[in-house]
Design a protein around this motif. Structure first.
Motif, mmCIF file in Angstrom:
data_model
loop_
_atom_site.group_PDB
_atom_site.id
_atom_site.type_symbol
_atom_site.label_atom_id
_atom_site.label_comp_id
_atom_site.label_asym_id
_atom_site.label_seq_id
_atom_site.Cartn_x
_atom_site.Cartn_y
_atom_site.Cartn_z
ATOM 1 N N ASP A 6 0.825 -1.206 0.000
ATOM 2 C CA ASP A 6 0.000 0.000 0.000
ATOM 3 C C ASP A 6 0.856 1.251 0.000
ATOM 4 O O ASP A 6 0.357 2.351 -0.101
ATOM 5 N N GLY A 7 2.178 1.134 0.143
ATOM 6 C CA GLY A 7 3.009 2.308 0.263
ATOM 7 C C GLY A 7 4.371 2.064 -0.356
ATOM 8 O O GLY A 7 4.493 1.315 -1.325
ATOM 9 N N PRO A 8 5.427 2.712 0.221
ATOM 10 C CA PRO A 8 6.762 2.564 -0.314
ATOM 11 C C PRO A 8 7.205 1.110 -0.305
ATOM 12 O O PRO A 8 6.794 0.311 0.527
ATOM 13 N N ARG A 9 8.089 0.733 -1.203
ATOM 14 C CA ARG A 9 8.519 -0.650 -1.312
ATOM 15 C C ARG A 9 9.332 -1.050 -0.096
ATOM 16 O O ARG A 9 10.071 -0.279 0.481
ATOM 17 N N ALA A 10 9.172 -2.378 0.291
ATOM 18 C CA ALA A 10 9.781 -2.878 1.507
ATOM 19 C C ALA A 10 11.286 -2.688 1.508
ATOM 20 O O ALA A 10 11.877 -2.311 2.510
ATOM 21 N N GLU A 11 11.948 -2.964 0.354
ATOM 22 C CA GLU A 11 13.397 -2.926 0.356
ATOM 23 C C GLU A 11 13.936 -1.522 0.608
ATOM 24 O O GLU A 11 15.095 -1.350 0.927
ATOM 25 N N ALA A 12 13.086 -0.510 0.449
ATOM 26 C CA ALA A 12 13.536 0.865 0.649
ATOM 27 C C ALA A 12 13.374 1.312 2.090
ATOM 28 O O ALA A 12 13.848 2.375 2.454
ATOM 29 N N ILE A 13 12.705 0.518 2.925
ATOM 30 C CA ILE A 13 12.358 0.958 4.270
ATOM 31 C C ILE A 13 13.132 0.153 5.308
ATOM 32 O O ILE A 13 12.822 -1.001 5.588
ATOM 33 N N THR A 14 14.150 0.770 5.852
ATOM 34 C CA THR A 14 14.899 0.158 6.945
ATOM 35 C C THR A 14 14.536 0.890 8.235
ATOM 36 O O THR A 14 14.560 2.117 8.289
ATOM 37 N N VAL A 15 14.179 0.126 9.258
ATOM 38 C CA VAL A 15 13.754 0.696 10.530
ATOM 39 C C VAL A 15 14.733 0.282 11.626
ATOM 40 O O VAL A 15 15.007 -0.911 11.788
ATOM 41 N N VAL A 16 15.265 1.251 12.340
ATOM 42 C CA VAL A 16 16.007 0.960 13.570
ATOM 43 C C VAL A 16 15.020 1.111 14.720
ATOM 44 O O VAL A 16 14.447 2.188 14.924
ATOM 45 N N LEU A 17 14.808 0.022 15.443
ATOM 46 C CA LEU A 17 13.822 -0.042 16.518
ATOM 47 C C LEU A 17 14.557 -0.153 17.847
ATOM 48 O O LEU A 17 15.313 -1.111 18.056
ATOM 49 N N VAL A 18 14.345 0.810 18.731
ATOM 50 C CA VAL A 18 15.080 0.859 20.011
ATOM 51 C C VAL A 18 14.080 0.790 21.156
ATOM 52 O O VAL A 18 13.284 1.719 21.364
ATOM 53 N N GLU A 19 14.108 -0.296 21.897
ATOM 54 C CA GLU A 19 13.139 -0.521 22.983
ATOM 55 C C GLU A 19 13.778 -1.468 23.990
ATOM 56 O O GLU A 19 14.224 -2.559 23.615
ATOM 57 N N ASP A 20 13.822 -1.061 25.266
ATOM 58 C CA ASP A 20 14.509 -1.894 26.250
ATOM 59 C C ASP A 20 13.614 -2.944 26.877
ATOM 60 O O ASP A 20 14.107 -3.849 27.553
ATOM 61 N N GLY A 36 7.003 -6.368 6.069
ATOM 62 C CA GLY A 36 8.003 -6.221 5.025
ATOM 63 C C GLY A 36 9.109 -5.236 5.315
ATOM 64 O O GLY A 36 9.986 -5.017 4.474
ATOM 65 N N TYR A 37 9.097 -4.617 6.487
ATOM 66 C CA TYR A 37 10.161 -3.684 6.822
ATOM 67 C C TYR A 37 11.433 -4.447 7.192
ATOM 68 O O TYR A 37 11.369 -5.557 7.719
ATOM 69 N N GLN A 38 12.576 -3.837 6.920
ATOM 70 C CA GLN A 38 13.855 -4.393 7.328
ATOM 71 C C GLN A 38 14.197 -3.782 8.682
ATOM 72 O O GLN A 38 14.467 -2.587 8.766
ATOM 73 N N VAL A 39 14.171 -4.592 9.721
ATOM 74 C CA VAL A 39 14.260 -4.071 11.087
ATOM 75 C C VAL A 39 15.616 -4.406 11.713
ATOM 76 O O VAL A 39 16.057 -5.543 11.682
ATOM 77 N N ARG A 40 16.248 -3.366 12.260
ATOM 78 C CA ARG A 40 17.430 -3.566 13.104
ATOM 79 C C ARG A 40 16.988 -3.237 14.526
ATOM 80 O O ARG A 40 16.607 -2.096 14.815
ATOM 81 N N ALA A 41 17.012 -4.228 15.414
ATOM 82 C CA ALA A 41 16.485 -4.047 16.763
ATOM 83 C C ALA A 41 17.612 -3.798 17.758
ATOM 84 O O ALA A 41 18.704 -4.365 17.656
ATOM 85 N N ALA A 42 17.322 -2.928 18.738
ATOM 86 C CA ALA A 42 18.296 -2.613 19.780
ATOM 87 C C ALA A 42 17.569 -2.442 21.108
ATOM 88 O O ALA A 42 16.453 -1.922 21.145
ATOM 89 N N ALA A 46 23.759 1.872 23.331
ATOM 90 C CA ALA A 46 24.968 1.385 22.656
ATOM 91 C C ALA A 46 24.599 0.504 21.464
ATOM 92 O O ALA A 46 25.204 0.607 20.384
ATOM 93 N N GLU A 47 23.614 -0.369 21.647
ATOM 94 C CA GLU A 47 23.186 -1.218 20.537
ATOM 95 C C GLU A 47 22.566 -0.385 19.417
ATOM 96 O O GLU A 47 22.737 -0.690 18.230
ATOM 97 N N ALA A 48 21.841 0.657 19.793
ATOM 98 C CA ALA A 48 21.241 1.527 18.781
ATOM 99 C C ALA A 48 22.322 2.220 17.957
ATOM 100 O O ALA A 48 22.217 2.322 16.727
ATOM 101 N N ARG A 49 23.355 2.694 18.631
ATOM 102 C CA ARG A 49 24.457 3.344 17.903
ATOM 103 C C ARG A 49 25.139 2.353 16.965
ATOM 104 O O ARG A 49 25.565 2.720 15.871
ATOM 105 N N ALA A 50 25.250 1.096 17.394
ATOM 106 C CA ALA A 50 25.842 0.081 16.524
ATOM 107 C C ALA A 50 24.966 -0.149 15.290
ATOM 108 O O ALA A 50 25.469 -0.334 14.176
ATOM 109 N N CYS A 51 23.657 -0.143 15.487
ATOM 110 C CA CYS A 51 22.733 -0.300 14.352
ATOM 111 C C CYS A 51 22.881 0.864 13.375
ATOM 112 O O CYS A 51 22.896 0.674 12.151
#
Length: 225
Positions: A6-20, A36-42, A46-51
């Motif tokens: 319904d929106g932008p293509r999945a490969e274009a959307i990278t999400v950094v998700l930061v939640e303890d 379909g999002y590409q998620v980097r979780a932290a 410190a983990e967020a900065r690494a992402c």
């Protein structure tokens, strides 16, 4: 749940998700990945900065209270390094200092966990499309804060005269959470011309994000919410 079809293509959307909070992190990561999002979780700052060291994400979703630091620092760093990244806060903190600090340093959305949307994937899609998701209580808080601000004493003329009527119209669209495409449609403009107007607004108001532009416009009396 809506998909990225319904929106932008999945490969274009990278999400950094930061939640303890691990269960919350897993739930959000699962919902975004399934959409379909590409998620980097932290789970920590410190983990967020690494992402973020892996490259610019399209979206940063972050809590504010992290075990080894504060999300406002992460928002500031991300805005400085990646000006095009959309940033949204997901937090239990709804106090004045937290909200204003996050918006001032670069957040364009702010959702409280106790009023969390059922479809986070759709909310992220709205964010990428140019909207600014904000919890109703936060929006009301901003309105009350603006209304309670005393009239400024006479002083130097603000730079409002530098804004054109068209730029004021676009500011209204930004404040109402319209996407670039919606602003263009409402004003009878080409979709491609809107970013140029917005860059001009940012430069004249000396801001870097939609949230900052709206906040500064309200503060200067350019618009009223």
């Amino acid at each position: 749940m809506n998909s990225l079809s319904d929106g932008p293509r999945a490969e274009a959307i990278t999400v950094v998700l930061v939640e303890d909070d691990a269960p919350t992190l897993w739930r959000l990561q699962d919902a975004l990945a399934k959409a379909g999002y590409q998620v980097r979780a932290a789970g920590t700052l410190a983990e967020a900065r690494a992402c973020l060291a892996q490259g610019a994400p399209k979206v940063l979703l972050t809590d504010l209270q992290l075990p080894d630091g504060h999300g406002v620092d992460l928002i500031r760093e991300t805005r400085q390094r990646f000006p095009d990244t959309e940033i949204m806060v997901i937090s239990i903190l709804g106090d004045e200092e937290s909200v204003i600090s996050a918006i001032t340093v670069g957040a364009t959305g702010y959702l409280l966990k106790d009023a969390f949307p059922t479809d986070i994937a759709a909310t992220v899609r709205d964010l990428v499309a140019g909207h600014s998701p904000i919890s109703a209580s936060i929006a009301r808080f901003i309105v009350r804060r603006t209304q309670s601000t005393p009239e400024p004493p006479p002083g130097p003329v603000l730079n409002t005269a530098k804004l054109t009527p068209r730029e004021i119209d676009i500011l209204w669209g930004i404040a109402k959470g319209f996407s670039y495409a919606e602003i263009a449609s409402h004003l009878g403009l080409s979709r491609q011309t809107v970013p140029g107007h917005i860059k001009s607004i940012y430069r004249k108001l000396e801001v870097h994000t939609r949230g900052e532009a709206v906040f500064e416009a309200v503060q200067q009396g350019l618009i009223k919410l």
